[in-house]
Design an enzyme around this catalytic site. Structure first.
Site, mmCIF file in Angstrom:
data_model
loop_
_atom_site.group_PDB
_atom_site.id
_atom_site.type_symbol
_atom_site.label_atom_id
_atom_site.label_comp_id
_atom_site.label_asym_id
_atom_site.label_seq_id
_atom_site.Cartn_x
_atom_site.Cartn_y
_atom_site.Cartn_z
ATOM 1 N N GLY A 99 5.533 4.230 65.246
ATOM 2 C CA GLY A 99 6.882 4.423 65.781
ATOM 3 C C GLY A 99 7.664 3.128 65.707
ATOM 4 N N LYS A 602 4.094 10.031 53.633
ATOM 5 C CA LYS A 602 4.172 11.491 53.648
ATOM 6 C C LYS A 602 5.129 12.006 54.717
ATOM 7 C CE LYS A 602 3.137 15.588 52.329
ATOM 8 N NZ LYS A 602 3.828 16.028 51.104
HETATM 9 O O1 M6R Z 1 8.273 16.662 56.214
HETATM 10 P P1 M6R Z 1 9.659 16.939 55.686
HETATM 11 O O2 M6R Z 1 9.742 18.182 54.890
HETATM 12 O O3 M6R Z 1 10.695 16.908 56.779
HETATM 13 O O4 M6R Z 1 9.961 15.722 54.723
HETATM 14 C C1 M6R Z 1 11.204 15.565 54.103
HETATM 15 C C2 M6R Z 1 11.141 14.581 52.971
HETATM 16 O O5 M6R Z 1 10.736 13.324 53.440
HETATM 17 C C3 M6R Z 1 10.180 15.022 51.861
HETATM 18 O O6 M6R Z 1 10.499 16.285 51.385
HETATM 19 C C4 M6R Z 1 10.212 14.011 50.685
HETATM 20 O O7 M6R Z 1 11.446 14.058 50.060
HETATM 21 C C5 M6R Z 1 9.061 14.313 49.702
HETATM 22 N N1 M6R Z 1 8.339 13.111 49.419
HETATM 23 C C6 M6R Z 1 9.508 14.842 48.402
HETATM 24 O O8 M6R Z 1 8.463 15.096 47.541
#
Ligand code: M6R
Length: 607
Positions: A99, A602
């Site tokens: 965080g 991630k």
């Molecule tokens: O966990 P989330 O779907 O909220 O994440 C959103 C983005 O950080 C995520 O989709 C990111 O763009 C990926 N690395 C794309 O492959």
């Protein structure tokens, strides 16, 4: 970002922490560290780089002990370095944190004025020193923790333990995820479930504003005001193997191949197979009766899923739909009311910007439905209704199966609302619902093109830029294809609407710019053929994405990616598969770290 882990029990804690941290590396991997209580003191090992670097630093004689904490970091405050790696310590305490402590500068100045010396540039280091200060004033460790968290502003999931009570590890949570793993004679604290699945399937999820303690035999939870909270563990049913690579070279490839199964899981139980109608028990559809507008909010790939859903929702529900990027929405003055439906899309369910967007929307009284993959994640818990995508754990940083299951869930939701509001005929709803049931086999067919895509990828490994073009909902897939390529291969790529080329970007076209053109059908098919002509006339090397047997596109393209014939409705889902494979093979052939690309993590749990 960052992964935290804590263990108390009979096993050698070093092994438990190192193996567990490997499963949390997807949360950040620029430095790692462990603290083990051994021979009356903490043995602290910290290293810049991935876990392999830490293991090398520790050497063959791992510290022996039965309690400890570990961390894998995605830097926010302070560069990746040994000194900034967690755990951070004071004289009698060690702590790991995920965080951002927003008021760390003020706390640091106050502690420095009292003679405390800091050894890192992190925001985190203020926490153990603040607690130590309380202990020196006569407080117990527990009192010190409650007193300290009352002073912290920002997001934190922490695990902390002391020399005085080395077999009691405390955790506290505000806005960053944390779970307890409940074993037999051993207990765990972790940022996520895969890190503890080798040891136990019993999990307790902490909520914001809670403190917990584990020792070998028990755990307890309170709120920040020390009121006790009773919460029994839940049993985790997914398999441990689901969180591993199963023989694939990378998680990303495994996850691409898992899509037929993931889509089937997403559809399971959500279609009345006698009537071919969507049946979504988890969504209170009658409460949407007065809804006059939809706002879809998300980031990254999830935002691309939202863009596709806008086309579906406007066509089938026939009400205005807006798509918002969470990080922008949270700082605007959006006009919402209680008849607005807000749909939050997030694989992780922990994306800080999307959580903040929810907080922004809350006072309007708008109904909130989330589409999440991670069960019991913060966004899921804070929504009125949640549709889980059931993709299973997605470990590769590049989102693949999470994206196509988000689209599937959004398609089901669109049809369910359209049916409820009678905005299209029942026959149309039935037809599209039946189409959705065939989606897993269509995706299976798409995957057969993998060897061909692998060969085609060779043409792109040395290029500097790639342009993806599409129209309608395929424009969203062009954006997604470009994002996928840039994030894992580091080749600059952009997605553009085919019709917009002539308003500027066509100036970029020359023989060195490959153009991936999504031209598989729909009302703008002929227009896309013209767009291909335009870029070809300027020397571009065109890779056409078209339906099987489309000779017009084949004739105009140097490379071809053929997808099975399908409807305009399902096309965006089907088209995304060859683009995922293309990005994967280009990145792999360029020798990139496909699953853990540089600078990314991630789940983006910081702003
Ligand atoms: O966990 P989330 O779907 O909220 O994440 C959103 C983005 O950080 C995520 O989709 C990111 O763009 C990926 N690395 C794309 O492959």
């Amino acid at each position: 970002m960052c992964g935290i882990l804590g263990y108390v029990g009979p096993q050698n804690v070093s092994e438990v922490l190192i193996e567990g941290l490997r499963k949390l590396e997807y949360r950040g991997y620029d430095s790692t560290g462990i603290a083990v209580f051994s021979k009356g003191d903490f043995q602290l090992y910290r290293s810049k780089g991935k876990i392999a670097a830490l293991v090398e630093k520790i050497g063959s004689e791992k510290p022996q002990g039965h309690s400890g904490i570990g961390h894998t970091r995605w830097a926010t405050h302070g560069k990746p370095s040994d000194e900034n790696a967690h755990p951070h310590r004071s004289e009698n305490l060690v702590l790991v944190h995920n965080g951002i402590i927003e008021n760390h500068v003020e706390i640091r100045q106050e502690l420095e004025s009292r003679g405390v010396c800091f050894s890192s540039e992190t925001d985190t280091e203020v926490i153990p020193h603040l607690m130590e200060h309380c202990v020196k004033e006569g407080m117990s460790i527990e009192d010190a923790l409650y007193s300290c968290i009352a002073k912290l502003k920002g997001a934190f999931a922490i695990a902390v333990f002391s020399k005085q009570q080395p077999e009691k590890i405390y955790a506290a949570k505000n806005a960053s995820p944390i779970i307890l793993g409940i074993g037999q004679g051993e207990n765990f604290i972790s940022s996520d479930i895969p890190a503890i699945l080798d040891h136990t399937r019993k999990v307790v999820v902490l909520e914001d504003g809670e403190v917990a303690m584990i020792d070998r035999e028990k755990y307890w939870i309170t709120d920040f005001d020390r009121n006790p909270i009773e919460r029994d563990p839940k049993e985790i049913t997914w398999s441990r193997i689901a969180a591993e690579k199963e023989g694939y070279k990378h998680f990303m490839l495994k996850e691409i191949y898992e899509q037929p199964r993931a889509l089937a899981d997403c559809l399971r139980g959500r279609v009345d197979e006698k009537q071919y109608l969507p049946a979504l028990p988890e969504v209170s559809l009658p409460k949407l009766e007065s809804m006059h507008r939809v706002i879809l909010i998300a980031c990254g790939t999830s935002w691309h899923a939202a863009l596709v859903a806008k086309y579906w929702m406007e066509s089938f529900i026939k009400i205005p739909v807006e798509v918002e990027v969470s990080s922008e929405f949270r700082y605007r003055d959006p006009v919402l009311d209680s008849n607005t439906l807000v749909i939050l899309i997030s694989q992780s369910g922990e994306t800080a910007d999307t959580l903040a967007a929810m907080t922004k929307a809350k006072p309007s009284g708008a109904r909130m439905i989330s589409i999440c993959n991670v069960i019991d994640s913060s966004i899921a818990r804070k929504s009125d209704d949640v549709m889980y995508t059931h993709a299973g754990p997605e470990i590769g940083v590049a989102s693949t199966k999470a994206f196509t299951t988000q689209l599937t869930a959004l398609a089901l939701l669109t049809l369910a609302i359209a049916y409820q509001r009678k905005s299209i005929s029942n026959a149309e709803v039935r037809d599209m619902t039946q189409q959705l049931l065939h989606l897993p086999s269509l995706i299976e067919e798409c995957l057969d093109m993998n060897p061909h895509v692998e060969k085609l990828a060779k043409e792109l490994i040395d290029v500097r830029d790639v342009l993806y073009i599409g129209r309608g909902s395929s424009y969203a897939i062009a954006l997604e294809g470009a994002l996928k390529l840039k994030e894992i291969s580091y080749i600059h790529a952009e997605g553009y609407m085919g019709g917009e080329l002539k308003h500027g970007p066509i100036a970029l076209i020359d023989k060195d710019l490959p153009v991936v053109a999504l031209v598989s059908g729909g009302p703008t098919y002929e227009k896309m053929l013209s767009n291909i002509e335009e870029v070809k006339a300027r020397g571009a090397f065109v890779i056409g994405v078209c339906e099987q047997g489309d000779q017009k596109v084949q004739k105009q393209s140097r490379g071809i990616l053929e997808v099975p014939q399908t409807s305009d409705f399902l096309r965006p889902i089907v088209e995304s598969i060859p683009l995922q494979l293309l990005s994967y093979h280009v990145a792999e052939q360029r020798g990139c770290d496909v699953d853990q690309p540089r600078n990314l993590a991630k789940s983006v749990t910081v702003e």
